[in-house]
Write a protein that holds these residues in place. Structure first.
Motif, PDB file in Angstrom:
ATOM      1  N   ARG A 232     -83.352  31.264 -62.868  1.00 30.19           N
ATOM      2  CA  ARG A 232     -83.871  31.281 -61.503  1.00 30.19           C
ATOM      3  C   ARG A 232     -85.380  31.523 -61.491  1.00 30.19           C
ATOM      4  NH1 ARG A 232     -80.585  35.198 -57.889  1.00 30.19           N
ATOM      5  NH2 ARG A 232     -81.653  36.725 -59.200  1.00 30.19           N
ATOM      6  N   LYS A 233     -85.847  32.364 -62.406  1.00 27.91           N
ATOM      7  CA  LYS A 233     -87.297  32.599 -62.496  1.00 27.91           C
ATOM      8  C   LYS A 233     -88.019  31.318 -62.917  1.00 27.91           C
ATOM      9  CE  LYS A 233     -86.886  37.519 -63.668  1.00 27.91           C
ATOM     10  NZ  LYS A 233     -87.097  38.537 -64.742  1.00 27.91           N
ATOM     11  N   VAL A 234     -87.435  30.622 -63.912  1.00 28.27           N
ATOM     12  CA  VAL A 234     -88.037  29.362 -64.351  1.00 28.27           C
ATOM     13  C   VAL A 234     -88.015  28.348 -63.215  1.00 28.27           C
ATOM     14  CG1 VAL A 234     -87.801  27.415 -65.934  1.00 28.27           C
ATOM     15  CG2 VAL A 234     -87.436  29.741 -66.773  1.00 28.27           C
ATOM     16  N   GLY A 235     -86.880  28.282 -62.516  1.00 31.66           N
ATOM     17  CA  GLY A 235     -86.771  27.353 -61.392  1.00 31.66           C
ATOM     18  C   GLY A 235     -87.754  27.659 -60.292  1.00 31.66           C
ATOM     19  N   SER A 236     -88.008  28.938 -60.063  1.00 30.71           N
ATOM     20  CA  SER A 236     -88.965  29.331 -59.025  1.00 30.71           C
ATOM     21  C   SER A 236     -90.360  28.832 -59.366  1.00 30.71           C
ATOM     22  CB  SER A 236     -88.973  30.858 -58.874  1.00 30.71           C
ATOM     23  OG  SER A 236     -87.712  31.325 -58.461  1.00 30.71           O
ATOM     24  N   LEU A 237     -90.699  28.886 -60.657  1.00 31.36           N
ATOM     25  CA  LEU A 237     -92.010  28.388 -61.064  1.00 31.36           C
ATOM     26  C   LEU A 237     -92.085  26.871 -60.907  1.00 31.36           C
ATOM     27  CD1 LEU A 237     -92.637  30.630 -64.210  1.00 31.36           C
ATOM     28  CD2 LEU A 237     -93.795  30.751 -62.005  1.00 31.36           C
ATOM     29  N   PHE A 238     -90.982  26.182 -61.244  1.00 32.31           N
ATOM     30  CA  PHE A 238     -90.949  24.736 -61.030  1.00 32.31           C
ATOM     31  C   PHE A 238     -91.097  24.407 -59.548  1.00 32.31           C
ATOM     32  CE2 PHE A 238     -88.941  24.034 -65.283  1.00 32.31           C
ATOM     33  CZ  PHE A 238     -89.765  22.994 -65.683  1.00 32.31           C
ATOM     34  N   VAL A 239     -90.363  25.149 -58.736  1.00 30.45           N
ATOM     35  CA  VAL A 239     -90.417  24.922 -57.285  1.00 30.45           C
ATOM     36  C   VAL A 239     -91.829  25.144 -56.757  1.00 30.45           C
ATOM     37  CG1 VAL A 239     -89.653  25.850 -55.062  1.00 30.45           C
ATOM     38  CG2 VAL A 239     -87.989  25.424 -56.866  1.00 30.45           C
ATOM     39  N   LEU A 240     -92.515  26.109 -57.328  1.00 29.24           N
ATOM     40  CA  LEU A 240     -93.874  26.405 -56.888  1.00 29.24           C
ATOM     41  C   LEU A 240     -94.860  25.348 -57.358  1.00 29.24           C
ATOM     42  CD1 LEU A 240     -95.572  28.615 -55.453  1.00 29.24           C
ATOM     43  CD2 LEU A 240     -95.909  29.666 -57.701  1.00 29.24           C
ATOM     44  N   MET A 241     -94.591  24.784 -58.549  1.00 31.56           N
ATOM     45  CA  MET A 241     -95.540  23.871 -59.170  1.00 31.56           C
ATOM     46  C   MET A 241     -95.726  22.591 -58.358  1.00 31.56           C
ATOM     47  SD  MET A 241     -97.518  23.153 -61.699  1.00 31.56           S
ATOM     48  CE  MET A 241     -98.382  21.635 -62.042  1.00 31.56           C
ATOM     49  N   PHE A 242     -94.656  21.922 -58.028  1.00 26.85           N
ATOM     50  CA  PHE A 242     -94.770  20.594 -57.434  1.00 26.85           C
ATOM     51  C   PHE A 242     -95.251  20.620 -55.972  1.00 26.85           C
ATOM     52  CE2 PHE A 242     -92.127  19.835 -61.133  1.00 26.85           C
ATOM     53  CZ  PHE A 242     -92.783  18.754 -61.688  1.00 26.85           C
ATOM     54  N   PRO A 243     -94.823  21.580 -55.151  1.00 23.65           N
ATOM     55  CA  PRO A 243     -95.424  21.634 -53.806  1.00 23.65           C
ATOM     56  C   PRO A 243     -96.928  21.884 -53.837  1.00 23.65           C
ATOM     57  CG  PRO A 243     -93.376  22.859 -53.836  1.00 23.65           C
ATOM     58  CD  PRO A 243     -93.666  22.480 -55.257  1.00 23.65           C
ATOM     59  N   LEU A 244     -97.378  22.755 -54.771  1.00 21.26           N
ATOM     60  CA  LEU A 244     -98.818  23.002 -54.869  1.00 21.26           C
ATOM     61  C   LEU A 244     -99.548  21.742 -55.333  1.00 21.26           C
ATOM     62  CD1 LEU A 244     -98.925  26.596 -56.444  1.00 21.26           C
ATOM     63  CD2 LEU A 244     -99.532  25.931 -54.107  1.00 21.26           C
ATOM     64  N   ALA A 245     -98.951  21.021 -56.264  1.00 23.18           N
ATOM     65  CA  ALA A 245     -99.574  19.782 -56.724  1.00 23.18           C
ATOM     66  C   ALA A 245     -99.644  18.751 -55.593  1.00 23.18           C
ATOM     67  CB  ALA A 245     -98.795  19.218 -57.912  1.00 23.18           C
ATOM     68  N   MET A 246     -98.566  18.657 -54.835  1.00 22.08           N
ATOM     69  CA  MET A 246     -98.565  17.709 -53.714  1.00 22.08           C
ATOM     70  C   MET A 246     -99.543  18.140 -52.626  1.00 22.08           C
ATOM     71  SD  MET A 246     -96.697  15.314 -54.710  1.00 22.08           S
ATOM     72  CE  MET A 246     -96.838  14.391 -53.182  1.00 22.08           C
ATOM     73  N   LEU A 247     -99.702  19.456 -52.464  1.00 20.72           N
ATOM     74  CA  LEU A 247    -100.677  19.945 -51.485  1.00 20.72           C
ATOM     75  C   LEU A 247    -102.086  19.506 -51.875  1.00 20.72           C
ATOM     76  CD1 LEU A 247    -101.405  21.706 -49.021  1.00 20.72           C
ATOM     77  CD2 LEU A 247    -101.541  23.670 -50.590  1.00 20.72           C
ATOM     78  N   VAL A 248    -102.411  19.667 -53.178  1.00 22.94           N
ATOM     79  CA  VAL A 248    -103.729  19.233 -53.651  1.00 22.94           C
ATOM     80  C   VAL A 248    -103.879  17.728 -53.454  1.00 22.94           C
ATOM     81  CG1 VAL A 248    -105.206  19.018 -55.679  1.00 22.94           C
ATOM     82  CG2 VAL A 248    -103.917  21.131 -55.305  1.00 22.94           C
ATOM     83  N   LEU A 249    -102.836  16.956 -53.792  1.00 24.57           N
ATOM     84  CA  LEU A 249    -102.892  15.500 -53.652  1.00 24.57           C
ATOM     85  C   LEU A 249    -103.102  15.098 -52.187  1.00 24.57           C
ATOM     86  CD1 LEU A 249    -102.574  12.608 -54.695  1.00 24.57           C
ATOM     87  CD2 LEU A 249    -100.090  12.901 -54.526  1.00 24.57           C
ATOM     88  N   ASN A 250    -102.318  15.690 -51.303  1.00 24.15           N
ATOM     89  CA  ASN A 250    -102.415  15.325 -49.886  1.00 24.15           C
ATOM     90  C   ASN A 250    -103.751  15.734 -49.275  1.00 24.15           C
ATOM     91  OD1 ASN A 250     -99.865  14.163 -49.822  1.00 24.15           O
ATOM     92  ND2 ASN A 250     -98.857  16.098 -49.350  1.00 24.15           N
ATOM     93  N   LEU A 251    -104.240  16.921 -49.640  1.00 24.94           N
ATOM     94  CA  LEU A 251    -105.547  17.349 -49.134  1.00 24.94           C
ATOM     95  C   LEU A 251    -106.648  16.417 -49.624  1.00 24.94           C
ATOM     96  CD1 LEU A 251    -105.352  21.256 -49.450  1.00 24.94           C
ATOM     97  CD2 LEU A 251    -105.340  19.889 -47.346  1.00 24.94           C
ATOM     98  N   THR A 252    -106.504  15.969 -50.874  1.00 23.84           N
ATOM     99  CA  THR A 252    -107.502  15.043 -51.423  1.00 23.84           C
ATOM    100  C   THR A 252    -107.473  13.716 -50.669  1.00 23.84           C
ATOM    101  OG1 THR A 252    -107.215  16.064 -53.605  1.00 23.84           O
ATOM    102  CG2 THR A 252    -108.344  13.943 -53.519  1.00 23.84           C
ATOM    103  N   VAL A 253    -106.257  13.211 -50.391  1.00 22.90           N
ATOM    104  CA  VAL A 253    -106.130  11.955 -49.633  1.00 22.90           C
ATOM    105  C   VAL A 253    -106.708  12.113 -48.228  1.00 22.90           C
ATOM    106  CG1 VAL A 253    -104.482  10.337 -48.622  1.00 22.90           C
ATOM    107  CG2 VAL A 253    -104.164  11.143 -50.968  1.00 22.90           C
ATOM    108  N   VAL A 254    -106.419  13.269 -47.598  1.00 20.25           N
ATOM    109  CA  VAL A 254    -106.991  13.533 -46.260  1.00 20.25           C
ATOM    110  C   VAL A 254    -108.508  13.542 -46.328  1.00 20.25           C
ATOM    111  CG1 VAL A 254    -107.241  15.273 -44.456  1.00 20.25           C
ATOM    112  CG2 VAL A 254    -104.981  14.761 -45.387  1.00 20.25           C
ATOM    113  N   GLY A 255    -109.034  14.170 -47.392  1.00 18.10           N
ATOM    114  CA  GLY A 255    -110.493  14.200 -47.558  1.00 18.10           C
ATOM    115  C   GLY A 255    -111.075  12.810 -47.740  1.00 18.10           C
ATOM    116  N   VAL A 256    -110.372  11.976 -48.517  1.00 19.18           N
ATOM    117  CA  VAL A 256    -110.843  10.596 -48.729  1.00 19.18           C
ATOM    118  C   VAL A 256    -110.860   9.837 -47.395  1.00 19.18           C
ATOM    119  CG1 VAL A 256    -110.284   8.389 -49.812  1.00 19.18           C
ATOM    120  CG2 VAL A 256    -110.133  10.499 -51.134  1.00 19.18           C
TER     121      VAL A 256
END
Length: 575
Positions: A232-256
């Motif tokens: 569950r701890k490992v899964g929590s880190l996975f769960v945290l990883m991809f939303p943060l990555a998508m947040l960076v991606l989406n913010l970058t697209v919004v900035g573009v």
């Protein structure tokens, strides 16, 4: 260790990997070229209303996209072929290594963890090899090539990339640094679950006999919960990883879109160029994400590789001689010359100063109280352990200098716990000698007093045997194990308390048949019942690892107090 393992096993399939590199390169180049073609269509074709240009360039884009798909499929096939083959080779080598272990190494590692290392751990390395091969070229090309192409499209917006990529890398590094110890802990917990499960399945009769189901369920629940908590701890880190990555991606697209829209409104950038820039930003971040995903897989695979390496790099306690002796001048003879044996870390030796000789054709019995070292002593004959002092000779040759395969061909060993393999009666008996005929199998069963019960089994020699021989009784397992050793045609037969599950009458008939049918075979017999060994040529009496008497039944009964006590405890004072 991970790099060493991958290089060692993947290098064999270097041509498959070369194919992966070539087709992944082609796929990545197509991905980088398509946004530019798309920008040309929008800026030159759509803006000018040139339908012919749109159709020609669009058809060219479709052709490139189709080529990209074909290249990706071929690259994935090559990567899967190389990775699965490497996984097969690792499992083969681990199995070969473990099959050569002595009892000491098996006990040191534990059966449960050895199974896990040859299954789950190999799978982790295998998956990393496959994913790494498919992403090895694509990720850096998409990231680096995307940056170059994006800057060519619009250098003014490149500062967004300079902010997004480092941010994503910082997030990935932070999360991965916390995953490494969790992966190591997870594999250890997995060993625990396998160990508990294996013990409960193997000892199911004991568990039920002592009404321990609830307690064993609780023990499994604890092990299962432990691995769940870590997972569950490992899964929590996975769960945290991809939303943060998508947040960076989406913010970058919004900035573009935001800053690119301002440039389009000012007439500095065309719409097609802006769309191409957005696609390149997506490819750049996708490349970084792919590299990040690989980085997430690496820690767990590294832990698994370390565990596999521990097995492959372990030193066998049984060293095969550089120049093994293959000729045995005194076939059937077994000699212990001042033998001492100690387990690693033990305060006192298990056996000390043991000396006796079994001549060819003799029957030598080993008797003593529980824990006196009888099983350890006979385990030294086929070299399941190595002596720590003195010498054991079989056929006149020190077992440490003998060719093990040749020596084992001359020894039939019936262990204390009879074990049968999944298959048939015939396949279990032919485990001793594959080319044995049916007549030879029936003859061995006749000697082992097993012919009657095998004859009434459904199929006779072809009757099914369940895993571990659980569909036959303990006495039947012992008789089948004895028959298997007889089929082997050994010069020396070692029985480690192999008559314990037999009734007295069957025991007597079996011994008489053995002595009559195999007069030239040396028989080393460990037994608890005096009736089993009373007619032996030589009886060796052990007490607390020391040899306290040797002789015939009558000689020991008259002169050895330890032997007399054993006899009196079983047969009475007047024995």
């Amino acid at each position: 260790m991970l790099g060493k393992l991958l290089v060692r096993y993947l290098w064999t399939y270097k041509w498959w990997l070369l194919g992966v590199l070539v087709f992944q390169f082609a796929s990545a180049m197509a991905s980088l070229y398509l946004p530019r073609l798309n920008a040309d269509i929008i800026d030159k074709g759509v803006a000018a209303g040139d339908t012919g240009y749109i159709w020609s360039r669009g058809g060219f884009m479709l052709l490139i996209a189709l080529g990209q798909i074909v290249a990706s499929v071929i690259a994935t096939f090559f990567a899967a072929r190389a990775a699965m083959s490497a996984g097969r080779d690792i499992r083969r080598d681990v199995y070969d290594k473990v099959s050569g272990f002595s009892e000491r190494e098996v006990s040191s590692f534990g059966a449960g963890t050895l199974i896990t290392r040859n299954t789950n751990d190999v799978q982790q390395v295998q998956m990393l090899a496959m994913m790494g091969a498919t992403m090895l070229v694509t990720a850096p090309l998409l990231a680096i090539g995307g940056v170059i192409m994006a800057v060519q499209q619009d250098a003014a917006l490149s500062w967004l990339i300079a902010v997004a990529v480092p941010t994503l890398l910082v997030i990935a590094g932070f999360i991965i640094s916390r995953m490494v110890p969790l992966f190591r802990e997870y594999q250890g917990k997995l060993d625990g679950v396998n160990r508990v499960m294996r013990e409960q399945l193997t000892g199911v009769r004991v568990v039920r006999a002592f009404v321990r189901e609830r307690i064993e369920e609780a023990r499994f629940r604890v092990a299962n919960t432990d691995i769940m908590v870590v997972g569950r701890k490992v899964g929590s880190l996975f769960v945290l990883m991809f939303p943060l990555a998508m947040l960076v991606l989406n913010l970058t697209v919004v900035g573009v879109i935001w800053f690119g829209g301002i440039q389009v409104d000012a007439g500095d950038v065309q719409i097609g160029t802006l769309f191409a820039f957005m696609q390149y930003v997506g490819q750049i971040l996708m490349g970084v994400l792919m590299a990040t995903f690989m980085t997430i897989m690496i820690p767990r695979a590294a832990v698994s590789a370390d565990r596999i390496g521990e097995v492959l790099d372990s030193t066998d306690a049984l060293h095969r001689p550089a120049r093994p002796v293959t000729q045995f001048p005194d076939l059937g003879a077994v000699e212990f010359d001042d033998v001492t044996f100690s387990y690693p870390g033990a305060e006192a030796p298990v056996l000390e100063n043991i000396s006796f000789r079994a001549a060819p054709g003799q029957t030598v019995a080993i008797v003593g109280s529980t824990g006196s070292g009888k099983t350890t002593l006979v385990s030294l004959i086929p070299r399941l352990f190595d002596v720590t002092g003195g010498t054991v000779r079989v056929g006149g040759v020190d077992v440490r200098e003998a060719d093990l395969d040749e020596m084992w061909r001359g020894i039939g060993y019936v262990p204390q716990r009879a074990f049968l393999f999944t298959g048939t009666v015939a396949s279990n008996l032919r485990f001793g000698r594959e080319d044995a005929t049916d007549d030879e199998l029936w003859q061995a069963l006749e000697i082992a007093q097993g012919r009657d019960f095998v004859a009434v089994m459904d199929g006779g020699l072809d009757a099914r045997i369940a895993q571990g021989g659980t569909n036959v009784s303990g006495g039947q397992r012992q008789r089948l194990s004895i028959a298997r050793a007889i089929v082997h045609r050994p010069h020396v037969l070692v029985f480690d308390d192999s008559f314990s599950a037999l009734d007295v009458t069957t025991d007597a008939r079996l011994r008489q048949a053995l002595w009559r049918a195999l007069p030239d075979v040396t028989k080393i017999v460990v037994a608890q019942r005096i009736s089993t060994i009373a007619d032996a040529d030589v009886i060796v009496v052990l007490d607390d690892g020391r040899m306290v008497g040797i002789g015939t039944h009558e000689e020991l009964l008259a002169a050895n107090d330890t032997y007399r006590e054993i006899v009196e405890s079983q047969l009475g004072v007047d024995a």
